[in-house]
Design an enzyme around this catalytic site. Structure first.
Site, PDB file in Angstrom:
ATOM      1  N   CYS B  83     -10.184  28.745 100.466  1.00  0.00           N
ATOM      2  CA  CYS B  83     -10.516  30.162 100.281  1.00  0.00           C
ATOM      3  C   CYS B  83     -12.022  30.396 100.268  1.00  0.00           C
ATOM      4  O   CYS B  83     -12.468  31.534 100.144  1.00  0.00           O
ATOM      5  CB  CYS B  83      -9.853  30.701  99.021  1.00  0.00           C
ATOM      6  SG  CYS B  83      -8.053  30.655  99.165  1.00  0.00           S
ATOM      7  N   HIS B 348      -6.880  39.752 100.453  1.00  0.00           N
ATOM      8  CA  HIS B 348      -7.468  38.415 100.578  1.00  0.00           C
ATOM      9  C   HIS B 348      -7.076  37.777 101.913  1.00  0.00           C
ATOM     10  O   HIS B 348      -6.293  36.839 101.957  1.00  0.00           O
ATOM     11  CB  HIS B 348      -6.986  37.568  99.385  1.00  0.00           C
ATOM     12  CG  HIS B 348      -7.582  36.205  99.302  1.00  0.00           C
ATOM     13  ND1 HIS B 348      -8.790  35.856  99.864  1.00  0.00           N
ATOM     14  CD2 HIS B 348      -7.125  35.074  98.688  1.00  0.00           C
ATOM     15  CE1 HIS B 348      -9.047  34.578  99.595  1.00  0.00           C
ATOM     16  NE2 HIS B 348      -8.055  34.077  98.905  1.00  0.00           N
TER      17      HIS B 348
END
Lengths: 132, 401
Positions: B83, B348
């Site tokens: 991430c 996200h």
């Protein structure tokens, strides 16, 4: 009695089931997986150490939604066994926040998690409340 | 402007959300063209391209975008770093500039994740065949759900719970209140995937994923892209007053991985590497947490936001609960956190996240954030963390020009 095999190789079955870790002979770091070297100090000498079977719940979650085929709900936790942290499910306890708490005292126990085509049972482990 | 500084010259993000009619190249191109136009430059000015995508890590996304927007022949680095992928791409472009290989570079990140569901955790079928140990733990059957959990909502739930065990004060309701804040913030962000205010009752009563994280307390899987044009201080000094006025200084750019700590291979330690990255970043930038006007941190789950207040040293050690309860992290508080709505509402799209949070902060520093502007913002911090683990922290400062 059916043949038995541990779910993972760091679970030792028998009269006193327990976990065993690879301990670095240089710095004392402990690992449950097969090692190439020590992630803490980089050396490559290891010795097997038995992990205490009682501990304290330092973190938990109650998984209600999982990948297909994984039964829910279940309680996943990190248990501090006298300084060595262990990943495990909490079992023999209702999977709800009223029954599971941080700091709970637990002990290791085993259970059958499956049977293969030859009738061999896979034995897994989890932690259950010390006070039943 | 010191010649060895690196600046954001242009930056852009797409709307995050569902984009069924656009593929990854469309989304990335939109962000890249936006960033180039924002900076008043073209593909021909870029001396390096860094492209981030996690799920399409082997797709050569950088070259695919070049083939739509300009095959200039400059080096492309396709990066994947969990991430922290977007922040890593940004840093790769920056390193090329710092190394003196070029004076201008492009970084972008893109992902398509709408409807992706859980991104980890193994599907389990009935056991069949004969048990034989395999893998690094000698497992004879899948362990996800049998020996703890691999699903991210459950891993990060434990990370928040562990903080609660050490310092006290956490509860299901406390974590839900963090989510309530971010969903409230999102109502002012037209680019957020979800911009609906949610009451505490709605959040707590929603579908439980992994206690104490309900669905709105989890980052939203969605599609999106973000891109940035970076420029050296020396080059920027030759550009127009308007370009210099809107340029945002990258005062610190740090990437860390997780150093060994007891338990870190049992439950990921997202704390130490974040604290290390923040410490280095404050040192590089010559600022402290008290100097920050806004922070965009990695609230992949409501339980994660809490621990990062502490890790980024926004509060006293161990004091994250009191800090949140004081109201400090609401947009009208002393330390606004995730005024974009955060990953829980803005969304996200993994590869884009670490550039989109820089866009958010840069937009406030430029005074261009419209109704959600944090007035007078001069310094901001962005943070991402990917399990594995990788942590990226950037500190950005308003131009004095």
């Amino acid at each position: 009695m059916a043949e038995q095999i541990p779910l993972v190789d760091y679970l030792v079955l028998g009269n006193d089931p327990h976990l065993v870790a690879n301990e670095c002979t240089s710095c004392g770091a402990r690992f449950f997986d097969r090692r190439n070297a020590c992630a803490s100090c980089g050396r490559s000498g290891f010795t097997k150490v038995d992990i205490p079977t009682e501990g304290e719940v330092r973190a938990f979650t109650i998984v209600a939604f999982a990948a297909p085929g994984v039964p829910t709900p279940y309680v996943a936790a990190m248990v501090d066994c006298a300084g060595t942290s262990v990943r495990a499910n909490l079992i023999n306890i209702p999977a709800d926040p009223e029954h599971v708490s941080l700091g709970m005292q637990v002990r290791l126990t085993t259970e059958v998690v499956g049977t293969d085509d030859e009738g061999t049972e896979a034995i897994g482990f989890g932690f259950e409340p010390k006070e039943a | 402007m010191a010649t060895d500084d690196v600046w954001v010259l242009g930056i852009s993000m797409t709307k995050f959300g569902k984009h069924p009619d656009k593929d990854m190249v469309d989304l990335a191109s939109e962000a890249v063209l936006g960033a180039l136009a924002d900076g008043g430059v073209t593909m021909a000015d870029m001396g390096v391209v860094a492209a981030g995508s996690l799920m399409a890590a082997n797709a050569g996304m950088g070259q695919q975008v070049q083939k739509q927007l300009g095959q200039t022949g400059v080096p492309v680095y396709n990066v994947a770093n969990a991430c922290a992928t977007g922040a890593t791409a940004l840093r790769v472009a920056m390193l090329a500039i710092k190394a003196g290989e070029t004076d201008m570079g492009l970084a972008f990140g893109v992902e398509k994740l709408s409807g992706a569901g859980l991104l980890s955790g193994g599907t389990r079928k009935d056991d069949s065949g004969v048990y034989a140990p395999s893998g690094r733990y000698g497992a004879v059957a899948p362990v996800d759900g049998r020996i703890g959990t691999d699903i991210m909502p459950g891993v990060f739930a434990q990370i928040g719970m562990e903080y609660g065990h050490r310092h006290g004060g956490t509860s299901f309701e406390l974590f839900a209140r963090i989510s309530e804040k971010n969903h409230a913030h999102s109502t002012l962000n037209p680019l957020a995937a979800y911009s609906k205010k949610m009451t505490l009752e709605e959040i707590m009563g929603d579908f439980m994923v992994a206690y104490p994280n309900t669905r709105p307390m989890c980052s939203a899987n969605c599609d999106g892209a973000a891109a940035a044009v970076l420029v050296s201080g020396a080059k920027l000094a030759t550009l127009s007053l308007e370009q210099r006025r809107r340029a945002v200084k990258v005062s610190a750019s740090v990437l860390t991985s997780d150093p060994w700590e007891e338990a870190c291979q049992v439950l990921p330690d997202v704390n130490t590497l974040t604290r290390n990255a923040a410490t280095l970043a404050y040192e590089q930038a010559g600022v402290g947490p008290d100097d920050l006007d806004l922070v965009e941190l990695h609230d992949c789950f409501a339980t994660a936001e809490l621990v990062h207040y502490d890790n980024l040293m926004l509060c006293e050690p161990g004091g994250a609960v009191d800090f949140f309860n004081s109201g400090a992290t609401w947009r009208d508080g002393s330390m606004p956190v995730n005024v974009s709505g955060g990953l829980e509402s803005k969304g996200h799209p993994i590869g884009a996240t670490g550039i989109a949070n820089v866009w958010e902060v840069a937009t406030h520093l430029r005074g261009e954030a419209g109704p959600r502007q944090i007035e007078g913002a001069k310094v901001g911090l962005t943070h991402v963390i990917g399990l594995g683990s990788a942590c990226g922290v950037h500190i950005l400062e308003k131009s004095a020009a």
